[in-house]
Design a protein around this motif. Structure first.
Motif, PDB file in Angstrom:
ATOM      1  N   LYS A 210       0.847  -1.189   0.000  1.00  0.00           N
ATOM      2  CA  LYS A 210       0.000   0.000   0.000  1.00  0.00           C
ATOM      3  C   LYS A 210       0.880   1.235   0.000  1.00  0.00           C
ATOM      4  CE  LYS A 210      -3.417   2.674   2.582  1.00  0.00           C
ATOM      5  NZ  LYS A 210      -4.447   2.697   3.632  1.00  0.00           N
ATOM      6  N   ASP A 214      -1.048   7.876  -1.828  1.00  0.00           N
ATOM      7  CA  ASP A 214      -2.342   7.983  -2.505  1.00  0.00           C
ATOM      8  C   ASP A 214      -3.377   6.982  -1.991  1.00  0.00           C
ATOM      9  OD1 ASP A 214      -1.564   5.564  -3.618  1.00  0.00           O
ATOM     10  OD2 ASP A 214      -1.140   6.393  -5.597  1.00  0.00           O
ATOM     11  N   GLY A 215      -2.989   6.097  -1.065  1.00  0.00           N
ATOM     12  CA  GLY A 215      -3.932   5.155  -0.482  1.00  0.00           C
ATOM     13  C   GLY A 215      -4.261   3.959  -1.353  1.00  0.00           C
ATOM     14  N   ASN A 216      -3.520   3.753  -2.461  1.00  0.00           N
ATOM     15  CA  ASN A 216      -3.802   2.658  -3.376  1.00  0.00           C
ATOM     16  C   ASN A 216      -2.879   1.473  -3.128  1.00  0.00           C
ATOM     17  OD1 ASN A 216      -5.769   4.182  -4.674  1.00  0.00           O
ATOM     18  ND2 ASN A 216      -4.325   5.004  -6.177  1.00  0.00           N
ATOM     19  N   ARG A 238      -7.711   0.360  -6.117  1.00  0.00           N
ATOM     20  CA  ARG A 238      -8.501   0.631  -4.916  1.00  0.00           C
ATOM     21  C   ARG A 238      -9.950   0.279  -5.180  1.00  0.00           C
ATOM     22  NH1 ARG A 238      -9.016   6.455  -1.938  1.00  0.00           N
ATOM     23  NH2 ARG A 238      -6.745   6.342  -2.161  1.00  0.00           N
ATOM     24  N   GLN A 241     -13.823   3.043  -0.040  1.00  0.00           N
ATOM     25  CA  GLN A 241     -13.314   4.364   0.324  1.00  0.00           C
ATOM     26  C   GLN A 241     -11.862   4.324   0.756  1.00  0.00           C
ATOM     27  OE1 GLN A 241     -16.062   5.819   3.283  1.00  0.00           O
ATOM     28  NE2 GLN A 241     -17.591   6.398   1.753  1.00  0.00           N
ATOM     29  N   ALA A 242     -11.432   3.222   1.351  1.00  0.00           N
ATOM     30  CA  ALA A 242     -10.055   3.094   1.816  1.00  0.00           C
ATOM     31  C   ALA A 242      -9.702   1.623   1.835  1.00  0.00           C
ATOM     32  CB  ALA A 242      -9.885   3.699   3.200  1.00  0.00           C
ATOM     33  N   GLU A 244      -6.326  -1.450   2.485  1.00  0.00           N
ATOM     34  CA  GLU A 244      -5.002  -1.762   3.008  1.00  0.00           C
ATOM     35  C   GLU A 244      -4.800  -3.272   2.963  1.00  0.00           C
ATOM     36  OE1 GLU A 244      -4.752  -0.579   7.094  1.00  0.00           O
ATOM     37  OE2 GLU A 244      -6.259  -2.011   7.757  1.00  0.00           O
ATOM     38  N   SER A 263     -10.783  -3.046   3.869  1.00  0.00           N
ATOM     39  CA  SER A 263     -10.961  -1.631   4.153  1.00  0.00           C
ATOM     40  C   SER A 263     -10.287  -1.269   5.465  1.00  0.00           C
ATOM     41  CB  SER A 263     -12.446  -1.270   4.210  1.00  0.00           C
ATOM     42  OG  SER A 263     -13.104  -2.020   5.189  1.00  0.00           O
ATOM     43  N   PHE A 264      -9.883  -0.030   5.571  1.00  0.00           N
ATOM     44  CA  PHE A 264      -9.100   0.433   6.720  1.00  0.00           C
ATOM     45  C   PHE A 264      -9.938   0.502   7.982  1.00  0.00           C
ATOM     46  CE2 PHE A 264      -5.704   2.532   8.836  1.00  0.00           C
ATOM     47  CZ  PHE A 264      -6.274   3.514   9.638  1.00  0.00           C
ATOM     48  N   SER A 265     -11.197   0.913   7.863  1.00  0.00           N
ATOM     49  CA  SER A 265     -12.021   1.173   9.039  1.00  0.00           C
ATOM     50  C   SER A 265     -12.809  -0.054   9.453  1.00  0.00           C
ATOM     51  CB  SER A 265     -13.009   2.318   8.740  1.00  0.00           C
ATOM     52  OG  SER A 265     -13.974   2.432   9.761  1.00  0.00           O
TER      53      SER A 265
END
Length: 460
Positions: A210, A214-216, A238, A241-242, A244, A263-265
């Motif tokens: 990751k 840019d979060g991709n 991606r 929304q997010a 990892e 997803s991150f969350s």
């Protein structure tokens, strides 16, 4: 009196036989014929959090059956006494080692120079638990993975750390996962990176990571697997929304590769996947959620190939779930659950997770059918009343038994999925409408939308 296992087997025979055909035998025999996933758990409101080692198995690499009722199979006893980001490495002698971040909960300790390690002959038991020291830097040791380097005759343990300038991947080389070599930078592309995952394949080495810029997610390649020899192959990937925690997997059955991420969350803890026929190219296509199902509450996983015998031994040792989930065909990110006693489709993840878990038992009115008992409200069953589906306690009446009995049949929209016919209204089937479940008069001549609304997958 039949045992619970007998009851479950009977229920599954009636509920699944018409809907889930057996997988065809592989065209050619493979050493590996299944997969094991390791993970920890988090749910939106923390009710299903578990910072311990969990396992699931799969025959197709996409649809997963959690083991041990989705409860832990091993828990750290030192350090933070919790883990995140587990990874399974098969040793050259065929046995396994498990690595994991030494971290419990959602408050991140930035300065931890250790990781958790277990040894295992076959993942049915774990021994030799230890915390292994990787470095003396004032930084973390997150998301450890490993690979075997045949040129060195050693395993490289790759992990995320801050080198004083930015977030990079470090590596320590070892032969026994106890005596670790000196730490060195493994991958530093000049910007912050996280969660490296190395796949040796075809004589080359592929690194999924990751980018924190840019979060991709990206995939890079090295001909040797040596430190600082990777070149990035792909454009950024991606979903959601997010994202990892990339996992790079080579299929056991052919020239197919999967890239997973989650997803991150925890509030939106969804796994995503891509597929490609060329791990060395830039042709990753997002997979439809109809095609894969991750374990409930699973986070930051690792996936390793195993033999069919190893899969069977894992199931024999840890057992499969007594419960099932029902995934919507045309809204595959949603599952049947009860909320305030109403049966509805809600997006995954949901709280509490057990609202979407159902124990299939022989039909209360007809043992050739199926009734769905709530896992977290035992004694209550999915039934229809005025053609609307709800969860009610069994009152022992014949009417309740009939209302709570359904017959599985080939899915109206897809014969490999399932539709459910009402026992006492046999021309009516379960469907969703406005995310609420109800009975409607449906058949093969119904509209495409209606047939899709009435089609579900029996999954875990």
């Amino acid at each position: 009196m039949p045992t619970r296992r007998t009851v479950l087997a009977t229920a599954l025979t009636s509920a699944v036989a018409a809907a889930v055909p057996l997988k065809a035998a592989h065209a050619q025999q493979q050493a590996y014929a299944a997969y094991v996933m390791c993970y920890f758990k988090e749910s939106p409101n923390e009710s299903d959090d578990s910072y311990a080692l969990h396992l699931a198995v799969s025959t197709d690499g996409l649809n997963w059956m959690p083991l041990n009722q989705n409860d832990p199979v091993a828990t750290p006893t030192a350090g933070t006494q919790g883990l995140r980001d587990p990874f399974i490495q098969r040793r050259q002698d065929g046995t396994f080692v498990v690595l994991a971040t030494d971290l419990k909960g959602r408050v991140f300790n930035l300065d931890n120079q250790y990781i958790h390690v277990w040894d295992s002959a076959d993942l049915t038991s774990f021994s030799g638990y230890r915390r292994v020291h990787l470095h003396d830097m004032a930084t973390h040791s997150w998301a450890p993975t490993s690979f075997f380097d045949p040129e060195r005759g050693e395993y490289g343990v790759v992990y995320s750390a801050h080198n004083g300038t930015r977030d990079v991947f470090m590596v320590n080389y070892t032969t026994d996962f106890t005596a670790m070599g000196r730490p060195q930078v493994y991958f530093d592309p000049g910007f912050n990176v996280l969660d490296g995952y190395v796949l040796p394949h075809g004589g080359a080495f592929y690194l999924a990571y990751k980018s924190l810029e840019d979060g991709n997610l990206y995939v890079a390649r090295s001909a040797t697997g040596a430190p600082n020899t990777y070149a990035t192959l792909t454009r950024g990937l991606r979903q959601g929304q997010a994202i990892e925690a990339p996992i790079l997997v080579a299929s056991n059955t052919g020239n197919t590769f999967w890239l997973w991420g989650d997803s991150f969350s925890p509030a939106n803890a969804v796994f995503y996947a891509w597929g490609s026929s060329d791990v060395g190219g830039d042709s990753w296509a997002a997979l439809d959620h109809r095609g894969y199902t991750a374990p409930v509450s699973a986070k930051h996983a690792g996936i390793s190939p195993i033999t069919a015998a190893e899969r069977d031994a894992l199931i024999d040792r840890w057992g499969g779930p007594e419960w099932r989930r029902l995934k919507s065909y045309n809204l595959p990110g949603r599952y049947v659950r009860h909320a305030d006693r109403v049966a509805r489709l809600d997006p995954y993840p949901m709280e509490p997770p057990a609202d979407q878990q159902w124990r299939p038992v022989p039909g209360l009115a007809d043992a050739t059918g199926t009734s769905f008992e709530s896992v977290n409200l035992p004694g209550s069953y999915l039934r229809h009343a005025n053609f609307e589906l709800r969860l009610d306690a069994n009152d022992g009446t014949a009417l309740f038994a009939a209302d709570a009995t359904f017959h599985a049949e080939a899915g109206l929209a897809d014969a490999s999925w399932t539709s459910f016919r009402s026992h006492n209204h046999p021309d009516h089937r379960i469907r969703h409408s406005g995310h609420i479940l109800r009975l409607d008069r449906l058949g093969a001549d119904s509209s495409q939308v209606a047939r899709e609304d009435a089609t579900f997958q029996i999954t875990y």
